[in-house]
Write a protein that holds these residues in place. Structure first.
Motif, PDB file in Angstrom:
ATOM      1  N   LEU A  87       0.833  -1.206   0.000  1.00  0.00           N
ATOM      2  CA  LEU A  87       0.000   0.000   0.000  1.00  0.00           C
ATOM      3  C   LEU A  87       0.866   1.255   0.000  1.00  0.00           C
ATOM      4  O   LEU A  87       0.557   2.239  -0.690  1.00  0.00           O
ATOM      5  CB  LEU A  87      -0.931  -0.010   1.211  1.00  0.00           C
ATOM      6  CG  LEU A  87      -2.067  -1.035   1.193  1.00  0.00           C
ATOM      7  CD1 LEU A  87      -2.838  -0.995   2.504  1.00  0.00           C
ATOM      8  CD2 LEU A  87      -3.005  -0.787   0.015  1.00  0.00           C
ATOM      9  N   ALA A  88       1.958   1.231   0.785  1.00  0.00           N
ATOM     10  CA  ALA A  88       2.876   2.372   0.780  1.00  0.00           C
ATOM     11  C   ALA A  88       3.528   2.532  -0.593  1.00  0.00           C
ATOM     12  O   ALA A  88       3.705   3.658  -1.084  1.00  0.00           O
ATOM     13  CB  ALA A  88       3.944   2.193   1.855  1.00  0.00           C
ATOM     14  N   ALA A  89       3.871   1.402  -1.225  1.00  0.00           N
ATOM     15  CA  ALA A  89       4.450   1.466  -2.567  1.00  0.00           C
ATOM     16  C   ALA A  89       3.434   2.010  -3.571  1.00  0.00           C
ATOM     17  O   ALA A  89       3.790   2.768  -4.486  1.00  0.00           O
ATOM     18  CB  ALA A  89       4.931   0.079  -2.985  1.00  0.00           C
ATOM     19  N   TRP A  90       2.162   1.620  -3.400  1.00  0.00           N
ATOM     20  CA  TRP A  90       1.117   2.160  -4.286  1.00  0.00           C
ATOM     21  C   TRP A  90       0.991   3.671  -4.103  1.00  0.00           C
ATOM     22  O   TRP A  90       0.817   4.408  -5.088  1.00  0.00           O
ATOM     23  CB  TRP A  90      -0.212   1.471  -3.983  1.00  0.00           C
ATOM     24  CG  TRP A  90      -1.360   2.030  -4.769  1.00  0.00           C
ATOM     25  CD1 TRP A  90      -1.732   1.710  -6.040  1.00  0.00           C
ATOM     26  CD2 TRP A  90      -2.279   3.043  -4.326  1.00  0.00           C
ATOM     27  NE1 TRP A  90      -2.821   2.449  -6.421  1.00  0.00           N
ATOM     28  CE2 TRP A  90      -3.182   3.285  -5.392  1.00  0.00           C
ATOM     29  CE3 TRP A  90      -2.423   3.759  -3.154  1.00  0.00           C
ATOM     30  CZ2 TRP A  90      -4.209   4.209  -5.296  1.00  0.00           C
ATOM     31  CZ3 TRP A  90      -3.448   4.696  -3.063  1.00  0.00           C
ATOM     32  CH2 TRP A  90      -4.330   4.901  -4.118  1.00  0.00           C
ATOM     33  N   ALA A  91       1.075   4.126  -2.837  1.00  0.00           N
ATOM     34  CA  ALA A  91       1.047   5.572  -2.594  1.00  0.00           C
ATOM     35  C   ALA A  91       2.249   6.259  -3.248  1.00  0.00           C
ATOM     36  O   ALA A  91       2.119   7.354  -3.809  1.00  0.00           O
ATOM     37  CB  ALA A  91       1.018   5.852  -1.089  1.00  0.00           C
ATOM     38  N   GLY A  92       3.428   5.604  -3.177  1.00  0.00           N
ATOM     39  CA  GLY A  92       4.593   6.151  -3.861  1.00  0.00           C
ATOM     40  C   GLY A  92       4.418   6.179  -5.368  1.00  0.00           C
ATOM     41  O   GLY A  92       4.874   7.103  -6.043  1.00  0.00           O
ATOM     42  N   TYR A  93       3.720   5.166  -5.905  1.00  0.00           N
ATOM     43  CA  TYR A  93       3.445   5.128  -7.344  1.00  0.00           C
ATOM     44  C   TYR A  93       2.498   6.261  -7.755  1.00  0.00           C
ATOM     45  O   TYR A  93       2.640   6.837  -8.844  1.00  0.00           O
ATOM     46  CB  TYR A  93       2.843   3.768  -7.691  1.00  0.00           C
ATOM     47  CG  TYR A  93       2.516   3.581  -9.156  1.00  0.00           C
ATOM     48  CD1 TYR A  93       3.514   3.312 -10.084  1.00  0.00           C
ATOM     49  CD2 TYR A  93       1.203   3.673  -9.610  1.00  0.00           C
ATOM     50  CE1 TYR A  93       3.219   3.134 -11.429  1.00  0.00           C
ATOM     51  CE2 TYR A  93       0.894   3.492 -10.942  1.00  0.00           C
ATOM     52  CZ  TYR A  93       1.902   3.228 -11.850  1.00  0.00           C
ATOM     53  OH  TYR A  93       1.596   3.059 -13.178  1.00  0.00           O
ATOM     54  N   GLN A  94       1.540   6.577  -6.882  1.00  0.00           N
ATOM     55  CA  GLN A  94       0.574   7.624  -7.196  1.00  0.00           C
ATOM     56  C   GLN A  94       1.097   9.028  -6.879  1.00  0.00           C
ATOM     57  O   GLN A  94       0.532  10.014  -7.361  1.00  0.00           O
ATOM     58  CB  GLN A  94      -0.716   7.390  -6.397  1.00  0.00           C
ATOM     59  CG  GLN A  94      -1.444   6.118  -6.747  1.00  0.00           C
ATOM     60  CD  GLN A  94      -1.997   6.125  -8.162  1.00  0.00           C
ATOM     61  OE1 GLN A  94      -2.265   7.177  -8.731  1.00  0.00           O
ATOM     62  NE2 GLN A  94      -2.163   4.940  -8.729  1.00  0.00           N
ATOM     63  N   PRO A  96       3.773  10.891  -7.850  1.00  0.00           N
ATOM     64  CA  PRO A  96       4.042  11.794  -8.982  1.00  0.00           C
ATOM     65  C   PRO A  96       2.782  12.289  -9.668  1.00  0.00           C
ATOM     66  O   PRO A  96       2.732  13.445 -10.118  1.00  0.00           O
ATOM     67  CB  PRO A  96       4.895  10.922  -9.925  1.00  0.00           C
ATOM     68  CG  PRO A  96       5.515   9.900  -9.051  1.00  0.00           C
ATOM     69  CD  PRO A  96       4.486   9.605  -8.011  1.00  0.00           C
ATOM     70  N   LEU A  97       1.747  11.442  -9.735  1.00  0.00           N
ATOM     71  CA  LEU A  97       0.491  11.873 -10.341  1.00  0.00           C
ATOM     72  C   LEU A  97      -0.193  12.927  -9.479  1.00  0.00           C
ATOM     73  O   LEU A  97      -0.692  13.941  -9.996  1.00  0.00           O
ATOM     74  CB  LEU A  97      -0.422  10.660 -10.535  1.00  0.00           C
ATOM     75  CG  LEU A  97      -1.759  10.912 -11.236  1.00  0.00           C
ATOM     76  CD1 LEU A  97      -1.538  11.399 -12.658  1.00  0.00           C
ATOM     77  CD2 LEU A  97      -2.618   9.658 -11.227  1.00  0.00           C
ATOM     78  N   TRP A  98      -0.225  12.688  -8.157  1.00  0.00           N
ATOM     79  CA  TRP A  98      -0.816  13.688  -7.256  1.00  0.00           C
ATOM     80  C   TRP A  98      -0.046  14.996  -7.321  1.00  0.00           C
ATOM     81  O   TRP A  98      -0.642  16.082  -7.248  1.00  0.00           O
ATOM     82  CB  TRP A  98      -0.826  13.157  -5.823  1.00  0.00           C
ATOM     83  CG  TRP A  98      -1.686  11.946  -5.642  1.00  0.00           C
ATOM     84  CD1 TRP A  98      -2.742  11.576  -6.422  1.00  0.00           C
ATOM     85  CD2 TRP A  98      -1.558  10.950  -4.616  1.00  0.00           C
ATOM     86  NE1 TRP A  98      -3.290  10.406  -5.948  1.00  0.00           N
ATOM     87  CE2 TRP A  98      -2.588   9.996  -4.845  1.00  0.00           C
ATOM     88  CE3 TRP A  98      -0.709  10.761  -3.546  1.00  0.00           C
ATOM     89  CZ2 TRP A  98      -2.759   8.884  -4.028  1.00  0.00           C
ATOM     90  CZ3 TRP A  98      -0.881   9.663  -2.729  1.00  0.00           C
ATOM     91  CH2 TRP A  98      -1.894   8.732  -2.968  1.00  0.00           C
ATOM     92  N   LEU A  99       1.271  14.906  -7.454  1.00  0.00           N
ATOM     93  CA  LEU A  99       2.086  16.115  -7.535  1.00  0.00           C
ATOM     94  C   LEU A  99       1.770  16.918  -8.792  1.00  0.00           C
ATOM     95  O   LEU A  99       1.746  18.153  -8.758  1.00  0.00           O
ATOM     96  CB  LEU A  99       3.570  15.732  -7.513  1.00  0.00           C
ATOM     97  CG  LEU A  99       4.568  16.886  -7.411  1.00  0.00           C
ATOM     98  CD1 LEU A  99       4.345  17.674  -6.131  1.00  0.00           C
ATOM     99  CD2 LEU A  99       5.994  16.362  -7.464  1.00  0.00           C
ATOM    100  N   LEU A 100       1.492  16.227  -9.890  1.00  0.00           N
ATOM    101  CA  LEU A 100       1.110  16.930 -11.121  1.00  0.00           C
ATOM    102  C   LEU A 100      -0.221  17.647 -10.950  1.00  0.00           C
ATOM    103  O   LEU A 100      -0.399  18.778 -11.427  1.00  0.00           O
ATOM    104  CB  LEU A 100       1.038  15.946 -12.289  1.00  0.00           C
ATOM    105  CG  LEU A 100       2.365  15.472 -12.880  1.00  0.00           C
ATOM    106  CD1 LEU A 100       2.100  14.600 -14.095  1.00  0.00           C
ATOM    107  CD2 LEU A 100       3.248  16.644 -13.266  1.00  0.00           C
ATOM    108  N   TYR A 101      -1.175  16.994 -10.299  1.00  0.00           N
ATOM    109  CA  TYR A 101      -2.454  17.655 -10.035  1.00  0.00           C
ATOM    110  C   TYR A 101      -2.249  18.905  -9.176  1.00  0.00           C
ATOM    111  O   TYR A 101      -2.870  19.951  -9.411  1.00  0.00           O
ATOM    112  CB  TYR A 101      -3.416  16.691  -9.338  1.00  0.00           C
ATOM    113  CG  TYR A 101      -4.059  15.681 -10.259  1.00  0.00           C
ATOM    114  CD1 TYR A 101      -4.848  16.091 -11.330  1.00  0.00           C
ATOM    115  CD2 TYR A 101      -3.880  14.317 -10.064  1.00  0.00           C
ATOM    116  CE1 TYR A 101      -5.438  15.166 -12.179  1.00  0.00           C
ATOM    117  CE2 TYR A 101      -4.463  13.381 -10.905  1.00  0.00           C
ATOM    118  CZ  TYR A 101      -5.239  13.815 -11.958  1.00  0.00           C
ATOM    119  OH  TYR A 101      -5.822  12.901 -12.799  1.00  0.00           O
TER     120      TYR A 101
END
Length: 691
Positions: free
Chosen positions: A513-520, A522-527
């Protein structure tokens, strides 16, 4: 030394160092107002060179020495890049860079030495280094923000002087030249650069170079408006001169920006220090708690204690970083120049990484693909589509590796704690005597010997442990059969707890789950970047309106020329406007329609709609006859938005500033103390029942 003395020394040293840093930065700021000749050559008139001249030579020699040191050279180049936006000459730039570098490194070294004298340990050394990195960023940002704010204040006086000189001579180049003579140092440098660009053989090329290095949007607008009036000429309407009207609009914008910065600085003042203070008080609080409540040793040396400490330090770092982001007033970082090769580009050169990224990324021509492409374009990032997914995969792997490493470390430390931690007695208040500590360590050593004799086997029975305990009792003569049951049960509980320290399925799930948050992430940062960039986009549209309000009064002006002028000012919208200019000859309406569809900002789309009307239907002056009213409305709208943003940032800043202190007090002291109190009450209750 008592705990109160330690806390007092830490508090006083922190306040003294912060005051010293502020005084040094203020001194540097005052020195920048002095004459360049005095700055580099000492006293004027051929007199004896004083201490100032020797100090300037030391700084120049220090700069030459520091750029030769491998790691220090990268650090000093980064500071030089931050200061280069103010267009210093080479000697001045080296002087300021060396001065800031020595001041920051000196303060950090002094504070690190004081903290290490208070707590000389390896773990605290790593924490001090992390704190030094954060403080380094804070001090540099403070210095650069002071430069930017001083430049804004000088620009107000500069525009007033340019207005006066222009009314006197009615020549822009003469007005700029004379205004630069009386302006502040930073404003004078930029004014001279604009003057040289306007009088160059090819002013448009020189201005393009200046646009790329200008520190704020006001100077770019000032340079562009001056060039426009020099090329097309000024006109005097009912409202007055077009050029003077443009200067008045820029002055209003600068006043609004200065007021916003002053209010934000006032509301967020001191929160960085409050957010960082728990770093210095975590160890003293732990010492006091372990000295006053012996039962707290079990918490601070346990797996939960390490995890709590990690969470608190994460809260401190996250709060400090977010506070810095709230206080940043940088213009958009987007530049059209060449960029260095990124680590995403380097990783994508490997075929395996490209294959994994292609597998994880949405397929071209799919809705998800179009959504990501639009997001990358609207957030003004330099990443390509493939590099973006390389970054997401790298964040996934890194987060998973860090989380699993932390879990394994916690399990290993828990095993070590089970084997070597002294056995605690029933004392909860006060400090343990040396006899009590020695007795607890002796019992722990005996337990470990018995556990090793049974091979730390999870199948060890009560009889196995009891027989070995009896042998130890007969050999040493320490202990009685009355305490055998409690000792054997304690050893069996230790063996059971030792074998329970393995990676659980839910810990693996938590890592994923932490890795999934790390995967997301960069996307959240773009938003987030797209949302922050929205205000910069509206600033740029306001500049377009200012340019068009002047160009509409010019004779024989066309839509294509307006687009070319917009392209000169554009930063965020530069790529779509360039594409529109290139396609304009193949079909004006089609090019403008594509430009409108590519940019989704409502204000920009409204501007393009009016340009569409001007292609072959109505004159430009008629299409933009209400642009002055729109600019006045947008100005008032931005004033209200600034007030809302400042209030939001102030509330969020207070929450972030005090969150580390609350986390330290409650998570690291109050809640564990309450939990240990209840556990100790259970022990007392069991002791009472045995009476």
């Amino acid at each position: 030394m008592s705990i109160k003395s330690i806390l007092l020394i830490v508090l006083l040293s922190s306040l003294v160092l912060f005051a010293a840093a502020y005084a040094v930065l203020a001194w540097i700021g005052r020195r920048q107002q002095q004459d360049v000749h005095d700055k580099f050559y000492g006293e004027a008139g051929g007199k004896r060179v004083g201490w100032r001249g020797h100090w300037n030579r030391i700084l120049q020699q220090s700069y030459i020495w520091m750029v030769r040191v491998p790691l220090l050279s990268a650090y000093i180049r980064r500071i030089r890049k931050r200061l280069a936006i103010h267009a210093y000459d080479e000697f001045r730039l080296r002087h300021e860079t060396a001065q800031v570098t020595l001041a920051v490194l000196g303060l950090l070294s002094l504070s690190a030495c004081i903290l290490l004298l208070l707590n000389p340990s390896v773990s605290f050394l790593l924490l001090v280094l992390l704190t030094a990195v954060i403080l380094n960023s804070l001090l540099i940002d403070m210095y650069v923000n002071r430069l930017e704010k001083r430049l804004l204040v000088q620009m107000v006086d500069l525009f007033s002087e340019v207005r006066h000189r222009y009314q006197q001579h009615e020549m822009i180049d003469e007005a700029l030249y004379e205004a630069a003579e009386t302006a502040g140092y930073e404003a004078a440098i930029h004014t001279r650069r604009i003057y040289e660009a306007l009088n160059a053989k090819d002013p448009s090329v020189e201005l393009e170079k200046y646009y790329e290095s200008a520190p704020n949007r006001f100077l770019k607008a000032f340079a562009g408006i001056s060039y426009m009036i020099m090329e097309f000429g000024d006109k005097v309407k009912e409202q007055g001169s077009i050029y003077l009207k443009g200067l008045g609009g820029l002055t209003k914008e600068i006043h609004l920006e200065i007021l916003r910065r002053d209010k934000l600085d006032y509301l967020l003042k001191g929160l960085n220090v409050i957010a960082l203070a728990p770093v210095f008080f975590a160890k003293p609080i732990e010492r006091w708690a372990r000295g006053s409540f012996p039962a707290m040793d079990a918490f601070y040396t346990s797996k939960l204690g390490y995890l709590t400490k990690i969470v608190i330090y994460a809260v401190i770092i996250l709060s400090f970083v977010l506070l810095q982001r709230l206080q940043q007033d940088n213009e958009t970082a987007y530049r059209t120049g060449d960029r260095k090769k990124s680590w995403e580009q380097f990783l994508s050169s490997f075929a395996v990484v490209r294959a994994i990224a292609a597998f994880a990324a949405p397929r071209p021509a799919s809705p998800a693909y179009a959504k990501i492409i639009r997001l990358l374009r609207e957030s003004s990032t330099h990443l390509r589509y493939e590099w973006f997914y390389v970054r997401r995969i790298a964040f996934f792997c890194l987060t998973f590796a860090v989380t699993m490493t932390m879990i394994l470390f916690l399990h290993q430390s828990a095993k070590k704690q089970i084997l070597y931690a002294p056995v605690q007695g029933t004392t909860f208040f006060g400090q343990l005597s040396s006899e009590q500590r020695a007795e607890g360590q002796r019992i722990s050593d005996r337990d470990r010997e018995i556990m090793e004799e049974v091979g730390l086997s999870s199948t060890a029975t009560y009889d196995d442990v009891a027989s070995r305990w009896s042998v130890k009792q007969e050999r040493t003569g320490i202990g009685s059969k009355d305490t055998m049951v409690a000792d054997v049960n304690r050893i069996l509980a230790k063996i059971k707890a030792y074998h329970a320290e393995y990676v659980k399925w839910w810990e693996l799930l938590a890592s994923l789950l932490a890795a999934w948050a790390g995967y997301q992430f960069p996307l959240w940062l773009l938003y987030f970047q797209r949302k922050i960039r929205y205000m910069d986009m509206r600033h740029e549209v306001y500049q377009f309106q200012t340019v068009i309000s002047m160009l509409r009064e010019m004779e024989r002006i066309s839509v294509e020329e307006i687009l070319e002028w917009m392209n000169r000012f554009a930063i965020i919208f530069k790529t779509p406007i360039q594409r529109c200019v290139l396609h304009y000859d193949h079909g004006a309406e089609m090019a403008l329609t594509e430009l409108r569809e590519e940019v989704r900002l409502t204000e920009f789309q409204r501007l393009v709609d009016k340009l569409l009307l001007c292609v072959e239907k109505i004159p430009i002056a008629q299409a933009f006859d209400d642009i002055d009213n729109e600019m006045a409305f947008y100005f008032e709208q931005r004033k209200q938005e600034y007030e809302k943003i400042i209030d939001t940032k102030a509330a969020l800043g207070k929450m972030l500033g005090f969150a580390p202190m609350y986390a330290l007090v409650f998570m690291y002291l109050v809640i564990p103390l309450i939990a240990m109190s209840f556990m100790q009450m259970n022990v007392y209750y069991e002791e009472i029942r045995k009476i």
